[in-house]
Write a protein that holds these residues in place. Sequence first.
Motif, PDB file in Angstrom:
ATOM      1  N   UNK A   1      97.374  28.332  38.486  1.00 28.41           N
ATOM      2  CA  UNK A   1      96.045  27.778  38.234  1.00 28.41           C
ATOM      3  C   UNK A   1      96.126  26.766  37.093  1.00 28.41           C
ATOM      4  N   UNK A   2      95.470  25.600  37.293  1.00 28.11           N
ATOM      5  CA  UNK A   2      95.442  24.543  36.284  1.00 28.11           C
ATOM      6  C   UNK A   2      93.994  24.167  36.022  1.00 28.11           C
ATOM      7  N   UNK A   3      93.626  24.095  34.737  1.00 28.25           N
ATOM      8  CA  UNK A   3      92.255  23.743  34.368  1.00 28.25           C
ATOM      9  C   UNK A   3      92.288  22.570  33.390  1.00 28.25           C
ATOM     10  N   UNK A   4      91.146  21.894  33.228  1.00 29.24           N
ATOM     11  CA  UNK A   4      91.065  20.756  32.311  1.00 29.24           C
ATOM     12  C   UNK A   4      90.068  21.051  31.207  1.00 29.24           C
ATOM     13  N   UNK A   5      90.472  20.812  29.974  1.00 29.86           N
ATOM     14  CA  UNK A   5      89.660  21.102  28.796  1.00 29.86           C
ATOM     15  C   UNK A   5      88.755  19.907  28.488  1.00 29.86           C
ATOM     16  N   UNK A   6      87.450  20.121  28.522  1.00 30.82           N
ATOM     17  CA  UNK A   6      86.490  19.038  28.257  1.00 30.82           C
ATOM     18  C   UNK A   6      85.738  19.277  26.941  1.00 30.82           C
ATOM     19  N   UNK A   7      86.414  19.909  25.971  1.00 31.31           N
ATOM     20  CA  UNK A   7      85.808  20.222  24.685  1.00 31.31           C
ATOM     21  C   UNK A   7      86.141  19.145  23.655  1.00 31.31           C
ATOM     22  N   UNK A   8      85.130  18.729  22.911  1.00 35.74           N
ATOM     23  CA  UNK A   8      85.351  17.779  21.826  1.00 35.74           C
ATOM     24  C   UNK A   8      85.835  18.527  20.582  1.00 35.74           C
ATOM     25  N   UNK A   9      86.282  17.769  19.558  1.00 38.51           N
ATOM     26  CA  UNK A   9      86.575  18.326  18.232  1.00 38.51           C
ATOM     27  C   UNK A   9      85.625  17.678  17.230  1.00 38.51           C
ATOM     28  N   UNK A  10      84.743  18.439  16.544  1.00 34.17           N
ATOM     29  CA  UNK A  10      84.412  19.832  16.828  1.00 34.17           C
ATOM     30  C   UNK A  10      83.565  19.955  18.100  1.00 34.17           C
TER      31      UNK A  10
END
Length: 317
Positions: free
Chosen positions: A301-310
């Motif tokens: 399984x492969x997922x994509x992280x769409x979270x900014x910092x912060x």
Amino acid sequence: MRILQTQDLVEEAIEALHSKIDDTAIIACSGGIDSTVAAVLAHKAVGNLLHCVYVDTGFMRKDESKEVSEMFSDLGISLKIVEASERFFEKLEGVTDPESKRKIIGEQFIRVFEEEQSICGAKYLVQGTIAPDWIESGGGERDTIKSHHNVGGLPDDVDLIIVEPLRDFYKDEVRRIARQLDIPSSERQPFPGPGLAVRVLGDLTVERVAACREACHIVETHLKSASKEGRCDLPWQYFAALLPVSSVGVHGDVRVYGETVVIRAVSSLDGMSARYSPIPHDVLSEISTKITNTLKGQVNRVVYDVTHKPPGTIEWE
């Protein structure tokens, strides 16, 4: 606010190093932009008094040791390579807490350098510490976001005088200095000091680290190719992390139970804040397929992280 021109910054840093270092110095060179710039500046300041050491911890990217060796050869700087992967894996066996990982890695780096110090008789330790490293490592009224191994990971009994020529600089400023010095890695994307040890969440086994190394290589090569083809912009930083999350999948008619890889790509200026990069879905699909086919049986399984910092950080640990 710093208003000096880049050439002035370079001359100021070299002069400061020359005034501080009056005996043999040693520096850890990972090949990343921070340590490489620090090494070039120190070499210009004190010449052969500087001993550059590359420690292969076992947590480096694919072909990294060879590439770093060639780069320093091109820069005309002698580099000693120390193979230390066995000791790092041994000390980190069963350790899953990210802060503990960083502190153990920081201590082992110093222990390796104490051994090298006994060989070359070093009095000083030059480090490529930059402003975000000590800011995020906490201290005083600052909360610890994560201990950088060259700051919060340092043991208290270091028998070396630490010199940090880039301590007050941010990543964009270090890149400017690298360009001024004609360092070929000036546009090289950032890579954490602990390496893949903080991109493999959970147990650090040889097999899991190897899987993360291959996944990172796939992400890097595919995004570089897609950028050259004009399909997307090349992110500021892009990699894969291996999560200790297993799920059911299928290959053909066979049930598999594998771990999860997360793709992370961000745009940033200095690393203090970042926005996730909107990678086209067709590019992500190609990367996902390549990862699951290459790591069949390990990753399904492969997922994509769409979270900014912060609110997130760039690295997962």
